[in-house]
Enzyme design. Structure first.
Site, short mmCIF file in Angstrom:
data_model
loop_
_atom_site.label_atom_id
_atom_site.label_comp_id
_atom_site.label_asym_id
_atom_site.label_seq_id
_atom_site.Cartn_x
_atom_site.Cartn_y
_atom_site.Cartn_z
N GLY A 11 11.37 -8.66 1.64
CA GLY A 11 12.33 -7.83 2.38
C GLY A 11 13.42 -8.61 3.08
O GLY A 11 14.59 -8.23 3.04
N LYS B 146 -1.71 -9.11 -1.73
CA LYS B 146 -0.32 -8.77 -1.49
C LYS B 146 0.21 -9.73 -0.44
O LYS B 146 -0.32 -9.85 0.66
CB LYS B 146 -0.17 -7.32 -1.02
CG LYS B 146 1.30 -6.87 -0.97
CD LYS B 146 1.95 -7.23 0.36
CE LYS B 146 3.44 -6.88 0.35
NZ LYS B 146 4.03 -6.93 1.69
N GLY C 285 6.74 -11.01 2.22
CA GLY C 285 7.89 -11.82 1.83
C GLY C 285 8.30 -12.85 2.86
O GLY C 285 8.93 -13.86 2.53
N LYS D 251 1.90 0.31 5.28
CA LYS D 251 0.83 -0.60 4.87
C LYS D 251 -0.55 0.01 5.12
O LYS D 251 -1.44 -0.04 4.26
CB LYS D 251 0.96 -1.92 5.64
CG LYS D 251 0.14 -3.07 5.06
CD LYS D 251 0.36 -4.35 5.83
CE LYS D 251 1.80 -4.77 5.90
NZ LYS D 251 2.38 -5.11 4.60
N ASP E 5 3.27 -3.05 -1.16
CA ASP E 5 1.92 -2.66 -0.77
C ASP E 5 1.35 -1.65 -1.77
O ASP E 5 0.20 -1.75 -2.20
CB ASP E 5 1.91 -2.06 0.63
CG ASP E 5 2.29 -3.05 1.72
OD1 ASP E 5 2.14 -4.27 1.48
OD2 ASP E 5 2.73 -2.61 2.80
#
Length: 256
Positions: A44, A10, A13, A215, A160
């Protein structure tokens, strides 16, 4: 079928604003021929910018972006469009073979999480994923956190949670690459290992909050479902990724 280990990564951004770090990350991925990778990304900061330019206010609830229906064209455009294609372009530049996807193609449906959050979705795994075929073909899947339900409505899914669902679907290892090197304690020092009791204690104290709370909770659920540790590390240090792939302990490992 391939016997290589598969890693779901993951990617935070914020890396989109750092082309050098993005290049270094894809160079690191390209150097690891002994593994397969699936990248799941958010974006985000990009969404914030697009919504602000369009005159919308941004609100969050427990680290999740409230996503009214009228904002969804901008959220989808930023995540499944611009952010996904920025990553695709960087992967191409570094001689990889990327494919841009939404959660639907990756085998994850979505449904509304809470009415108060608008079009925020939660993950519903299906048996219909194109990812195994892409992995077998040597392609790098870049999965945006935009999901769909069976009626075709679109949802903004926490990236996430999306990465955790995909890792479970594939039986893959999971790494959350964020903009911090590890989860930090009260003194700002890195915590190398966290279990359920420690996480609950740090959340209760307010040490872990906001986006990191989401997260860490997602990492714990993923560790419980995958029956193995999940890592949180930094995209700012691609060498951390290589170290993790080679079995070294860097960042924070979340265990059951």
């Amino acid at each position: 079928m391939t016997t290589k280990k598969t890693w779901v990564i993951k990617l935070g951004g914020a890396v989109l604003n750092n082309p050098a770090a993005l290049d270094a990350l894809f160079v690191a991925l390209g150097s690891q021929q002994q593994a397969n990778f699936v990248l799941v990304h958010g974006g985000g900061a990009l969404v914030d910018s697009w919504l602000q330019d369009a005159g919308f206010a941004t609100a969050k609830h427990q680290g999740l972006r409230i996503s009214p229906a009228e904002q969804m064209p901008y959220i989808v455009g930023a995540l499944a469009g611009c952010a996904n294609k920025q990553l695709l372009g960087a992967a191409l530049k570094n001689k990889l073979k990327p494919v841009g996807l939404s959660l639907f193609e990756a085998g994850i449906n979505a449904e509304q999480k809470l009415k108060a959050l608008g079009q925020v979705g939660e993950c519903i795994p299906t048996a219909d994923s194109i990812l195994p075929l892409l992995i077998e073909a040597g392609r790098l899947a870049l999965v945006s956190s935009i999901g769909f339900d069976e009626q075709g409505h679109w949802y903004n899914v926490n990236a996430d949670e999306a990465a955790a669902a995909i890792a479970k679907l594939l039986g893959a290892e999971l790494i959350f690459m964020t903009d911090v090197e590890a989860v930090l304690d009260q003194q700002g020092q890195a915590l190398h290992q966290l279990d359920k009791a420690q996480i609950e204690d740090l959340i209760a104290q307010g040490v872990i909050s906001g986006g990191m709370e989401v997260k860490v909770k997602t990492s714990l659920l993923a560790a419980q479902h995958l029956r193995r540790g999940v890592y949180i590390s930094s995209w700012q240090k691609p060498e951390n990724l290589i170290a993790l792939l080679q079995g070294e302990h860097v960042g924070t490992q979340i265990s059951m």
